[in-house]
Design an enzyme around this catalytic site. Structure first.
Site, short mmCIF file in Angstrom:
data_model
loop_
_atom_site.label_atom_id
_atom_site.label_comp_id
_atom_site.label_asym_id
_atom_site.label_seq_id
_atom_site.Cartn_x
_atom_site.Cartn_y
_atom_site.Cartn_z
N TYR A 118 0.86 -1.19 0.00
CA TYR A 118 0.00 0.00 0.00
C TYR A 118 0.89 1.22 0.00
O TYR A 118 1.86 1.30 0.75
CB TYR A 118 -0.88 0.00 1.26
N GLU B 90 -3.44 7.44 -4.10
CA GLU B 90 -3.43 6.17 -3.37
C GLU B 90 -3.22 5.03 -4.35
O GLU B 90 -3.97 4.90 -5.32
CB GLU B 90 -4.76 5.98 -2.62
#
Ligand code: GDP
Ligand code: MN
Length: 390
Positions: free
Chosen positions: A109, A197
């Site tokens: 992530y 993101e």
């Protein structure tokens, strides 16, 4: 401004962040051409909607051959996807990304946002990619690495190295990730992003990083200096009322309650919503009609409020500081001559010439519920709802 995954990947690619090869289709019959361009490998079929959580909702599928890809694309096209980010109404799939499916050895992530507390960009990374980061944050917060950037514009390779170290990377990955992070920082700053993101950032079995998913938000207030980004806005993905509000030049955020608020000033609008809640009601919106509460502004605001079928009462809260209450009252009365409002209207106006303002409202051929304080107005608005607050 929110943009699609494919647009985010175009931006990432332009800044040297590896992304898979992809094509976007607007109609199922474009699938054949797209597949021809992509070659014979495995294909990821991804719904392009402005919401995450698509994987779990059936908006991300993998196909091992062209026939399967065509079938899955046809099935997905036009479907309404309901994810934890779409709300109960869901979003209709109008565009589909067909992409090379990346073989994934591990999912990371990686994200960048503005930390409002310190007013600086912050980088976040985790070895727990692929899943909801909110869940990781709640259950294993120690698995999220947070690195503050020293300033908005100063980009240092040091940040990337610290993140690579924090993720336990070694060898080639420990060299590649900092480069990727640096490119991400450049994109974030140069394009005035408020969020980037990448979840998951895939590590392939060959040891290459590649962005398997991408989400980017651009700061609306910076769009004036990015004509190239303004074009990326997809009106079909936005709330029609918010589009209308932008056209009227007012600040509007749609909420879920039944009391439509018409207020001048952002702070007053927030206080109004608080007091409605305190009185046991729920605001249907935030609306700052800005300084001039003239007839046209009030008409536009009424149009906005009543276009929302949930609104069952209107609460007008105007403070006559620069603008005079008698002018505001005249604006409201003139507006009602132009647009028919069938639901109760509670009015609280206070400030300069407030007695004259109230006089105008009292003499008008419309029925207003006048309030003499903000709290009183909120109570009266809740009481005016058909069936009360429940
Ligand atoms: P989201 O659910 O809206 O966040 O959509 P994602 O693009 O993140 O896809 C959901 C999941 O599908 C990812 O976490 C991956 O596990 C998987 N996925 C997406 N793209 C690929 C791909 O190209 N290859 C493989 N193997 N899996 C993928
Ligand atoms: Mn994702």
């Amino acid at each position: 401004m929110n943009i699609h995954e494919y647009q985010a990947k175009e931006l990432l690619g332009a800044y040297g962040v590896p992304v898979p090869k992809f094509r976007v289709i607007n109609n199922p019959w474009e699938t054949y051409d797209a597949l021809r361009d992509l070659g014979s490998g495995n294909i990821a079929i991804k719904a392009q909607i402005h919401a995450g959580g698509r994987g779990k909702a059936g908006g991300v599928k993998l196909a091992s051959n062209a026939e399967e890809a065509i079938r899955l694309t046809e099935e997905m096209y036009g479907k309404v996807l309901i994810t934890h980010q779409t709300g109960p109404a869901g979003k209709k799939v109008r565009k589909i990304m067909l992409s090379e499916a990346i073989p994934i050895a591990k999912e990371y992530y990686l994200a960048m946002i503005i930390d409002r507390l310190v007013q600086k960009p912050v980088m976040m990374a985790s070895t727990e990619g692929g899943m909801d980061i909110e869940q990781v944050a709640a259950q294993t917060p120690e698995k999220i690495i947070v690195e503050r950037l020293l300033s908005g514009v100063e980009i240092s390779p040091y940040v990337g190295r610290k993140i690579a170290f924090g993720l336990g990377l070694t060898g080639k990955q420990a060299v590649e990730l900092p480069k990727l992070v640096l490119n991400l920082c450049r994109l974030f700053v140069e394009k005035d992003c408020s969020l980037i993101e990448i979840n998951p950032l895939a590590l392939t079995p060959e040891g290459e990083f590649i962005a398997a998913d991408a989400k980017i938000n651009i700061d609306d207030n910076a769009l004036a200096r990015h004509p190239e980004l303004r074009r990326l806005r997809d009106f079909e993905e936005e709330d029609p009322l918010e589009i209308l509000a932008r056209r009227y030049g007012v600040d509007y955020v749609k909420l879920d309650g039944r009391i439509g608020c018409m207020v001048n000033g952002a702070g007053l609008a927030m206080a109004t919503m608080d007091l409605i809640k305190l009185a046991g009601g729920e605001p249907a919106n935030f609306l700052d009609i800005k300084g001039g509460a003239n007839k046209q502004n009030v008409v536009n605001a009424f149009k906005l409020l009543t276009a929302d079928p949930r609104v069952e009462a209107v609460m007008i809260n105007i403070f006559g500081g620069i603008v005079r209450c008698d002018m505001v009252a005249s604006g409201i009365v003139e507006a009602l001559h132009e647009i028919e409002i069938k639901i109760p209207i509670v009015v609280r106006i206070e400030g300069t010439n407030m007695a004259e303002g109230r006089q105008i409202l009292n003499n008008a051929p419309f029925k207003f519920i006048l309030a003499d304080s903000l709290a009183d107005a909120a109570k009266k608005a809740v009481a005016a709802l058909p069936g009360g607050a429940s």
